[in-house]
Design a protein around this motif. Structure first.
Motif, mmCIF file in Angstrom:
data_model
loop_
_atom_site.group_PDB
_atom_site.id
_atom_site.type_symbol
_atom_site.label_atom_id
_atom_site.label_comp_id
_atom_site.label_asym_id
_atom_site.label_seq_id
_atom_site.Cartn_x
_atom_site.Cartn_y
_atom_site.Cartn_z
ATOM 1 N N UNK A 19 -7.616 18.106 17.736
ATOM 2 C CA UNK A 19 -8.147 17.127 16.755
ATOM 3 C C UNK A 19 -6.970 16.773 15.981
ATOM 4 N N UNK A 20 -6.213 17.579 15.547
ATOM 5 C CA UNK A 20 -5.071 17.265 14.597
ATOM 6 C C UNK A 20 -4.115 16.467 15.224
ATOM 7 N N UNK A 21 -3.773 16.865 16.702
ATOM 8 C CA UNK A 21 -2.726 15.889 17.351
ATOM 9 C C UNK A 21 -3.340 14.494 17.546
ATOM 10 N N UNK A 22 -4.382 14.260 17.371
ATOM 11 C CA UNK A 22 -5.071 12.802 17.546
ATOM 12 C C UNK A 22 -4.578 12.050 16.324
ATOM 13 N N UNK A 23 -4.327 12.602 15.132
ATOM 14 C CA UNK A 23 -4.297 11.768 13.874
ATOM 15 C C UNK A 23 -2.912 11.149 13.910
ATOM 16 N N UNK A 24 -2.842 10.090 13.254
ATOM 17 C CA UNK A 24 -1.221 9.407 13.085
ATOM 18 C C UNK A 24 -1.061 9.421 11.599
ATOM 19 N N UNK A 25 0.199 9.649 11.119
ATOM 20 C CA UNK A 25 0.438 9.617 9.604
ATOM 21 C C UNK A 25 0.866 8.001 9.578
ATOM 22 N N UNK A 26 0.768 7.881 8.178
ATOM 23 C CA UNK A 26 0.824 6.372 7.777
ATOM 24 C C UNK A 26 1.841 5.868 7.947
ATOM 25 N N UNK A 27 3.216 6.796 7.897
ATOM 26 C CA UNK A 27 4.598 6.086 8.457
ATOM 27 C C UNK A 27 4.499 5.697 9.868
ATOM 28 N N UNK A 28 4.046 6.626 10.901
ATOM 29 C CA UNK A 28 3.832 6.193 12.083
ATOM 30 C C UNK A 28 2.988 4.814 12.237
ATOM 31 N N UNK A 29 1.905 4.527 11.771
ATOM 32 C CA UNK A 29 0.925 3.566 11.653
ATOM 33 C C UNK A 29 1.833 2.124 11.250
ATOM 34 N N UNK A 30 2.546 2.380 10.069
ATOM 35 C CA UNK A 30 3.279 1.275 9.509
ATOM 36 C C UNK A 30 4.595 0.658 10.344
ATOM 37 N N UNK A 31 5.033 1.750 10.809
ATOM 38 C CA UNK A 31 6.412 1.352 11.813
ATOM 39 C C UNK A 31 5.715 0.843 13.091
ATOM 40 N N UNK A 32 4.624 1.259 13.563
ATOM 41 C CA UNK A 32 4.001 0.669 14.850
ATOM 42 C C UNK A 32 3.498 -0.750 14.780
ATOM 43 N N UNK A 33 2.834 -1.153 13.888
ATOM 44 C CA UNK A 33 2.224 -2.377 13.557
ATOM 45 C C UNK A 33 3.076 -3.668 12.884
ATOM 46 N N UNK A 34 4.286 -3.212 12.334
ATOM 47 C CA UNK A 34 5.093 -4.225 11.706
ATOM 48 C C UNK A 34 5.864 -4.853 12.632
ATOM 49 N N UNK A 35 5.916 -6.336 12.437
ATOM 50 C CA UNK A 35 7.039 -6.967 13.154
ATOM 51 C C UNK A 35 6.273 -7.541 14.646
ATOM 52 N N UNK A 36 4.830 -7.366 14.769
ATOM 53 C CA UNK A 36 4.235 -7.728 15.952
ATOM 54 C C UNK A 36 3.020 -8.514 15.307
ATOM 55 N N UNK A 37 2.510 -9.472 16.444
ATOM 56 C CA UNK A 37 1.191 -9.976 16.071
ATOM 57 C C UNK A 37 -0.052 -9.366 16.828
ATOM 58 N N UNK A 38 -1.006 -8.977 16.250
ATOM 59 C CA UNK A 38 -2.201 -8.495 17.026
ATOM 60 C C UNK A 38 -3.230 -9.329 16.826
ATOM 61 N N UNK A 39 -4.010 -9.267 18.094
ATOM 62 C CA UNK A 39 -5.118 -10.420 18.292
ATOM 63 C C UNK A 39 -6.395 -9.648 18.349
#
Length: 135
Positions: A19-39
């Motif tokens: 269960x804990x391995x499924x969670x992503x930290x905020x920094x990982x999410x930030x780096x993953x979404x920035x600079x892209x367009x999501x539809x």
């Protein structure tokens, strides 16, 4: 009896690790979404109630743009472009479009290479599950 207790402890340990391995930290999410367009569908409509699809661009500055167009429109003409402020905190992706719009939150955010998934909340009330695809 002793082996049953040991087995139960081992199962609980494995489950907690999974269960804990499924969670992503905020920094990982930030780096993953920035600079892209999501539809995807965030529930916006035009003045006649026709649904609009959002194309969210997340800038590194914490600001972004939501370019909206009609579903199934082969031309993809943008009919509305809304600026927003965004942040990720405790696994919650907040989209603040300003005073004229409700606060949108995507909770339990999980990002893969091609999509963002989570639960959409509008002004604190749960709406539905949401998926945004990388464009």
């Amino acid at each position: 009896m002793k082996t049953a207790i040991q087995y139960a402890r081992m199962c609980i340990l494995c489950l907690s690790l999974a269960l804990t391995s499924c969670a992503q930290d905020d920094e990982t999410i930030f780096e993953s979404v920035t600079g892209y367009t999501w539809v995807g569908d965030l529930g916006f409509t035009d003045e006649f109630g026709e649904p609009l699809e959002s194309g969210l661009y997340f800038d590194y500055s914490g600001f972004g743009t939501d370019d909206q167009c009609y579903y199934d429109d082969p031309s993809g003409i943008i009919v509305c472009s809304l600026p927003f402020r965004w942040k990720i905190e405790d696994g919650i992706l907040s989209l603040d479009y300003g005073n004229q719009y409700p606060l949108l939150e995507i909770r339990d955010v999980y990002v893969t290479w091609e999509k963002i998934t989570g639960t959409l909340y509008v002004d604190g009330y749960v709406e539905r599950g949401v998926t945004l695809y990388k464009y």
